[in-house]
Design a protein around this motif. Structure first.
Motif, mmCIF file in Angstrom:
data_model
loop_
_atom_site.group_PDB
_atom_site.id
_atom_site.type_symbol
_atom_site.label_atom_id
_atom_site.label_comp_id
_atom_site.label_asym_id
_atom_site.label_seq_id
_atom_site.Cartn_x
_atom_site.Cartn_y
_atom_site.Cartn_z
ATOM 1 N N PHE A 70 44.874 42.500 35.016
ATOM 2 C CA PHE A 70 44.024 43.317 34.155
ATOM 3 C C PHE A 70 44.780 44.569 33.745
ATOM 4 N N SER A 71 44.674 44.919 32.477
ATOM 5 C CA SER A 71 45.190 46.182 31.972
ATOM 6 C C SER A 71 44.709 46.320 30.528
ATOM 7 N N PRO A 72 44.008 47.375 30.230
ATOM 8 C CA PRO A 72 43.542 48.451 31.102
ATOM 9 C C PRO A 72 42.409 47.971 32.012
ATOM 10 N N MET A 73 41.834 48.907 32.758
ATOM 11 C CA MET A 73 40.869 48.577 33.813
ATOM 12 C C MET A 73 39.441 49.041 33.494
ATOM 13 N N PHE A 74 39.081 49.124 32.231
ATOM 14 C CA PHE A 74 37.771 49.670 31.872
ATOM 15 C C PHE A 74 36.595 48.743 32.155
ATOM 16 N N GLU A 75 36.837 47.464 32.464
ATOM 17 C CA GLU A 75 35.719 46.586 32.803
ATOM 18 C C GLU A 75 35.215 46.825 34.227
ATOM 19 N N PHE A 76 35.917 47.660 34.992
ATOM 20 C CA PHE A 76 35.504 47.975 36.356
ATOM 21 C C PHE A 76 34.814 49.329 36.381
ATOM 22 N N GLU A 77 33.552 49.338 36.848
ATOM 23 C CA GLU A 77 32.776 50.572 36.885
ATOM 24 C C GLU A 77 33.116 51.463 38.062
ATOM 25 N N ASP A 78 33.606 50.843 39.144
ATOM 26 C CA ASP A 78 33.913 51.621 40.341
ATOM 27 C C ASP A 78 34.973 50.895 41.165
ATOM 28 N N MET A 79 35.457 51.572 42.193
ATOM 29 C CA MET A 79 36.521 51.020 43.021
ATOM 30 C C MET A 79 36.034 49.816 43.818
ATOM 31 N N ALA A 80 34.774 49.805 44.205
ATOM 32 C CA ALA A 80 34.252 48.666 44.972
ATOM 33 C C ALA A 80 34.337 47.374 44.151
ATOM 34 N N SER A 81 34.014 47.429 42.872
ATOM 35 C CA SER A 81 34.085 46.218 42.043
ATOM 36 C C SER A 81 35.540 45.812 41.791
ATOM 37 N N ALA A 82 36.425 46.774 41.616
ATOM 38 C CA ALA A 82 37.852 46.452 41.432
ATOM 39 C C ALA A 82 38.417 45.837 42.712
ATOM 40 N N ARG A 83 38.072 46.405 43.852
ATOM 41 C CA ARG A 83 38.536 45.885 45.145
ATOM 42 C C ARG A 83 38.019 44.468 45.366
ATOM 43 N N ALA A 84 36.749 44.225 45.084
ATOM 44 C CA ALA A 84 36.166 42.890 45.262
ATOM 45 C C ALA A 84 36.873 41.866 44.374
ATOM 46 N N SER A 85 37.179 42.241 43.149
ATOM 47 C CA SER A 85 37.899 41.325 42.254
ATOM 48 C C SER A 85 39.303 41.044 42.771
ATOM 49 N N ALA A 86 39.988 42.081 43.225
ATOM 50 C CA ALA A 86 41.345 41.901 43.757
ATOM 51 C C ALA A 86 41.328 40.982 44.969
ATOM 52 N N GLU A 87 40.377 41.179 45.864
ATOM 53 C CA GLU A 87 40.272 40.331 47.061
ATOM 54 C C GLU A 87 39.967 38.885 46.681
ATOM 55 N N ALA A 88 39.088 38.686 45.693
ATOM 56 C CA ALA A 88 38.736 37.332 45.256
ATOM 57 C C ALA A 88 39.932 36.634 44.603
ATOM 58 N N VAL A 89 40.677 37.361 43.794
ATOM 59 C CA VAL A 89 41.851 36.774 43.149
ATOM 60 C C VAL A 89 42.891 36.397 44.195
ATOM 61 N N LEU A 90 43.145 37.278 45.152
ATOM 62 C CA LEU A 90 44.139 36.992 46.180
ATOM 63 C C LEU A 90 43.714 35.793 47.032
ATOM 64 N N ALA A 91 42.446 35.720 47.385
ATOM 65 C CA ALA A 91 41.951 34.569 48.156
ATOM 66 C C ALA A 91 42.103 33.284 47.351
ATOM 67 N N ALA A 92 41.786 33.328 46.073
ATOM 68 C CA ALA A 92 41.916 32.138 45.222
ATOM 69 C C ALA A 92 43.374 31.723 45.077
ATOM 70 N N LEU A 93 44.259 32.692 44.953
ATOM 71 C CA LEU A 93 45.684 32.413 44.821
ATOM 72 C C LEU A 93 46.227 31.724 46.069
ATOM 73 N N MET A 94 45.693 32.078 47.222
ATOM 74 C CA MET A 94 46.154 31.510 48.487
ATOM 75 C C MET A 94 45.437 30.213 48.854
ATOM 76 N N SER A 95 44.550 29.734 47.986
ATOM 77 C CA SER A 95 43.782 28.527 48.273
ATOM 78 C C SER A 95 44.314 27.321 47.495
ATOM 79 N N PRO A 96 44.752 26.273 48.192
ATOM 80 C CA PRO A 96 45.229 25.076 47.501
ATOM 81 C C PRO A 96 44.147 24.413 46.662
ATOM 82 N N ALA A 97 42.877 24.638 46.979
ATOM 83 C CA ALA A 97 41.786 24.039 46.212
ATOM 84 C C ALA A 97 41.788 24.509 44.765
ATOM 85 N N ASN A 98 42.367 25.685 44.504
ATOM 86 C CA ASN A 98 42.390 26.220 43.153
ATOM 87 C C ASN A 98 43.504 25.635 42.299
ATOM 88 N N ARG A 99 44.417 24.879 42.891
ATOM 89 C CA ARG A 99 45.487 24.255 42.116
ATOM 90 C C ARG A 99 44.890 23.324 41.063
#
Length: 175
Positions: free
Chosen positions: A117-146
């Protein structure tokens, strides 16, 4: 005497990866304070945070969230890469291959980054940005997403398409 690293190698590797992520975050905090804060792409509701940095197959990888971007970032191995700043580097993850861009960032050295993401205006607060980052990282590390990222007939070497990958993560998160 046996060192802590020898007694608890997994904990030490995790601590090293986490420490490197924090060092990277400190560099971006300095950049934010020195040169980004007054630019129109800076989202004042966000801060700089290193999220989920870990060792994976001998490489440190994690998410970097700033008020102006969110990237998957990996540390370039010292002396093992012929990649120079501006070149692309394809790395394999359980969800598929990602094509990173190599850059130099003083004082941490060479890094490879994959922009989400760039820029980051779709995120209203740090909690939503953090949750998205954690979800993306978990998905990246999951073979099911291949399969979701590549389709059932796609070869294993095709890079992940960012939009398709993010749609899969966002669909999974909402379900």
């Amino acid at each position: 005497m046996i060192s802590d690293r020898e007694q608890h190698p997994r904990r030490s590797v995790h601590a090293d990866a986490s420490a490197w992520g924090e060092m990277l975050a400190a560099v971006y905090r300095d950049i934010a304070d020195r040169s980004m804060r007054d630019l129109p792409i800076f989202n004042e509701a966000l801060s700089v945070e290193a999220i989920g940095f870990r060792e994976r197959e001998g490489r440190v990888v994690g998410m970097m969230v700033t008020p102006w971007f969110m990237n998957v970032v990996t540390r370039m191995r010292d002396g093992t890469s012929q990649s120079s700043p501006g070149t692309n580097l394809r790395l394999r993850f359980p969800a598929g291959d990602i094509e990173f861009t190599v850059s130099e960032l003083a004082p941490v050295g060479s890094i490879a980054r994959y922009s989400l993401f760039s820029p980051m205006f779709e995120f209203e607060d740090m909690a939503s940005a953090r949750a998205s980052a954690e979800a993306v990282l978990a998905a990246l590390m999951s073979p099911a997403n291949r399969a979701a990222s590549h389709g059932p007939d796609a070869p294993n070497i095709s890079p992940i398409d960012r939009r398709t990958f993010l749609r899969g993560v966002q669909t999974e998160r909402r379900a």
